[in-house]
Design a protein around this motif. Sequence first.
Motif, PDB file in Angstrom:
ATOM      1  N   LEU A 125      -4.392  12.051 -10.514  1.00 37.89           N
ATOM      2  CA  LEU A 125      -3.872  11.539 -11.594  1.00 37.89           C
ATOM      3  C   LEU A 125      -3.797  10.011 -11.924  1.00 37.89           C
ATOM      4  O   LEU A 125      -4.316   9.435 -12.938  1.00 37.89           O
ATOM      5  N   MET A 126      -3.034   9.310 -10.961  1.00 40.56           N
ATOM      6  CA  MET A 126      -2.908   7.994 -11.034  1.00 40.56           C
ATOM      7  C   MET A 126      -3.789   6.854 -10.280  1.00 40.56           C
ATOM      8  O   MET A 126      -3.816   5.978 -10.140  1.00 40.56           O
ATOM      9  N   GLY A 127      -4.384   7.598  -9.045  1.00 41.11           N
ATOM     10  CA  GLY A 127      -5.149   6.938  -8.246  1.00 41.11           C
ATOM     11  C   GLY A 127      -4.292   6.409  -7.112  1.00 41.11           C
ATOM     12  O   GLY A 127      -3.048   6.608  -7.051  1.00 41.11           O
ATOM     13  N   THR A 128      -4.741   5.418  -6.111  1.00 40.11           N
ATOM     14  CA  THR A 128      -3.797   5.009  -5.147  1.00 40.11           C
ATOM     15  C   THR A 128      -3.798   3.645  -5.072  1.00 40.11           C
ATOM     16  O   THR A 128      -3.489   2.770  -3.997  1.00 40.11           O
ATOM     17  N   TRP A 129      -4.317   2.795  -6.296  1.00 39.93           N
ATOM     18  CA  TRP A 129      -4.602   1.489  -6.355  1.00 39.93           C
ATOM     19  C   TRP A 129      -3.034   0.879  -6.264  1.00 39.93           C
ATOM     20  O   TRP A 129      -3.047  -0.549  -5.528  1.00 39.93           O
ATOM     21  N   ALA A 130      -2.064   1.307  -7.018  1.00 38.95           N
ATOM     22  CA  ALA A 130      -0.860   0.393  -6.864  1.00 38.95           C
ATOM     23  C   ALA A 130      -0.068   0.230  -5.404  1.00 38.95           C
ATOM     24  O   ALA A 130       0.165  -0.915  -5.182  1.00 38.95           O
ATOM     25  N   PRO A 131      -0.045   1.231  -4.553  1.00 36.79           N
ATOM     26  CA  PRO A 131       0.562   0.947  -3.033  1.00 36.79           C
ATOM     27  C   PRO A 131      -0.352   0.044  -2.410  1.00 36.79           C
ATOM     28  O   PRO A 131      -0.075  -0.691  -1.689  1.00 36.79           O
ATOM     29  N   ARG A 132      -1.817   0.371  -2.652  1.00 34.76           N
ATOM     30  CA  ARG A 132      -2.839  -0.210  -1.884  1.00 34.76           C
ATOM     31  C   ARG A 132      -2.667  -1.755  -2.272  1.00 34.76           C
ATOM     32  O   ARG A 132      -2.888  -2.813  -1.436  1.00 34.76           O
ATOM     33  N   LEU A 133      -2.580  -2.101  -3.790  1.00 37.82           N
ATOM     34  CA  LEU A 133      -2.593  -3.433  -4.007  1.00 37.82           C
ATOM     35  C   LEU A 133      -1.500  -4.074  -3.392  1.00 37.82           C
ATOM     36  O   LEU A 133      -1.568  -5.274  -2.974  1.00 37.82           O
ATOM     37  N   GLN A 134      -0.223  -3.509  -3.437  1.00 35.98           N
ATOM     38  CA  GLN A 134       1.082  -4.424  -2.925  1.00 35.98           C
ATOM     39  C   GLN A 134       1.028  -4.151  -1.493  1.00 35.98           C
ATOM     40  O   GLN A 134       1.541  -5.209  -0.827  1.00 35.98           O
ATOM     41  N   MET A 135       0.430  -3.065  -0.605  1.00 33.29           N
ATOM     42  CA  MET A 135       0.880  -3.163   0.897  1.00 33.29           C
ATOM     43  C   MET A 135      -0.420  -3.762   1.461  1.00 33.29           C
ATOM     44  O   MET A 135      -0.348  -3.941   2.767  1.00 33.29           O
ATOM     45  N   ASP A 136      -1.583  -3.813   0.964  1.00 36.61           N
ATOM     46  CA  ASP A 136      -2.604  -4.289   1.715  1.00 36.61           C
ATOM     47  C   ASP A 136      -3.660  -5.282   1.062  1.00 36.61           C
ATOM     48  O   ASP A 136      -3.877  -6.431   2.071  1.00 36.61           O
ATOM     49  N   LEU A 137      -3.899  -5.206  -0.199  1.00 34.71           N
ATOM     50  CA  LEU A 137      -4.663  -6.372  -0.589  1.00 34.71           C
ATOM     51  C   LEU A 137      -4.171  -7.550  -0.778  1.00 34.71           C
ATOM     52  O   LEU A 137      -4.526  -8.749  -0.364  1.00 34.71           O
ATOM     53  N   VAL A 138      -2.893  -7.558  -1.544  1.00 34.17           N
ATOM     54  CA  VAL A 138      -2.241  -9.049  -1.712  1.00 34.17           C
ATOM     55  C   VAL A 138      -1.971  -9.497  -0.477  1.00 34.17           C
ATOM     56  O   VAL A 138      -1.927 -10.837  -0.259  1.00 34.17           O
ATOM     57  N   PRO A 139      -1.034  -8.692   0.540  1.00 33.64           N
ATOM     58  CA  PRO A 139      -0.728  -9.137   1.629  1.00 33.64           C
ATOM     59  C   PRO A 139      -1.733  -9.726   2.495  1.00 33.64           C
ATOM     60  O   PRO A 139      -1.703 -10.707   3.507  1.00 33.64           O
ATOM     61  N   GLY A 140      -2.702  -8.944   2.430  1.00 29.01           N
ATOM     62  CA  GLY A 140      -4.079  -9.555   3.192  1.00 29.01           C
ATOM     63  C   GLY A 140      -4.637 -10.950   2.804  1.00 29.01           C
ATOM     64  O   GLY A 140      -5.256 -11.560   3.755  1.00 29.01           O
ATOM     65  N   LEU A 141      -4.385 -11.229   1.604  1.00 30.03           N
ATOM     66  CA  LEU A 141      -4.648 -12.542   1.226  1.00 30.03           C
ATOM     67  C   LEU A 141      -3.610 -13.525   1.364  1.00 30.03           C
ATOM     68  O   LEU A 141      -4.002 -14.869   1.747  1.00 30.03           O
TER      69      LEU A 141
END
Length: 354
Positions: free
Chosen positions: A224-240
């Motif tokens: 229903l909501m996808g997985t983007w929120a935890p992935r954004l905060q735990m992976d994409l932003v820290p990766g940059l």
Amino acid sequence: MNLPQTIHDILDLARWAPSGDNTQVWRFEVLGPDHVAVHFHDTRDDCVYDFRGRPSQLSHGALLETMAIAATAHGLRAEIRRREGDTDHLPVFDVRFVPDPAINPSPLLPAIPTRSVQRRPMSTRALMPEEKRALEDSVGAGYEVRWIEGFQGKLAAARLMFSNAKLRLTMPEAYEVHRRIIHWNARHSPDRVPDQALGVDAATLRLMKWAMVSWGRMSTMNRLMGTWAPRLQMDLVPGLRCAAHFVIMARRAPETVEDHVAAGRAVQRFWLTLTHLGLAMQPEMTPLIFSAYVQHDQPFSTVDKLHGSARQLHQRLHKLIGTGNGQPVFMGRLGAGPAPQARSLRKPVEELMK
């Protein structure tokens, strides 16, 4: 037997060695005033992230390296030998401490209890040449460090981690691990990972806690909501938001338990060195782990489509790392910044005795 004070002091530092999800895959048996047997185990039977026990074997090496460094505070040299007749699943290493007047206390000693995982964004300040040299020297002659730097390099690494996180979050086998190892409503945990160290905001954390009651809830939320929120905060932003990503490469591909233990010793020297330099680090091991499943054509999930995703991620990983000799044994991101406010602790020595 009662613990000799010197042995107690060495083990009290050594217990701070890293292990996957803070599982502390070792127990100590004191056999004399200068002799400790370390009984190791791995988690391959119930943890999808412990491919053939190899990540646990890296932890075994980190523990042994930490024991050797801790011994230098007492003018002792650690002589380490694997016991004959053990099994790869349950290896035993005998550690004897020998007085050596040439031994000086290691400058890495203060870093042992402060070394930790920083899952939140770090400074984007580039590493200084002297920092890189110290880290490259720390791993030893059998290994090299490959750097993934600059905006484009960090973006590629962050996107890889973002995609890899979807694999993790939609896999029932990974859910079982996450459900078991997260310590909810905690800043510190003696034997798990505190939820406040995960690197997500309060709203996302509440959703995660609600969903992780059952796989049914988790899969419903994913749908229903996808997985983007935890992935954004735990992976994409820290990766940059870091100085660089890195890969520690073994010049010769590890094959035996001893090979993986040696790699773990190199990783711990690297991690303690960066802590000594005032830097922070977060491991990024899951791309390497699922790449190994692909390389060995070994299934890891009951969800068939995830194997196709893993093959695509395997190709992206090796494009990111580059060609050349060597085998990747560890991957992560690092940078300057404050120590995390929440972290895993360790069991006391008395609870780690066999």
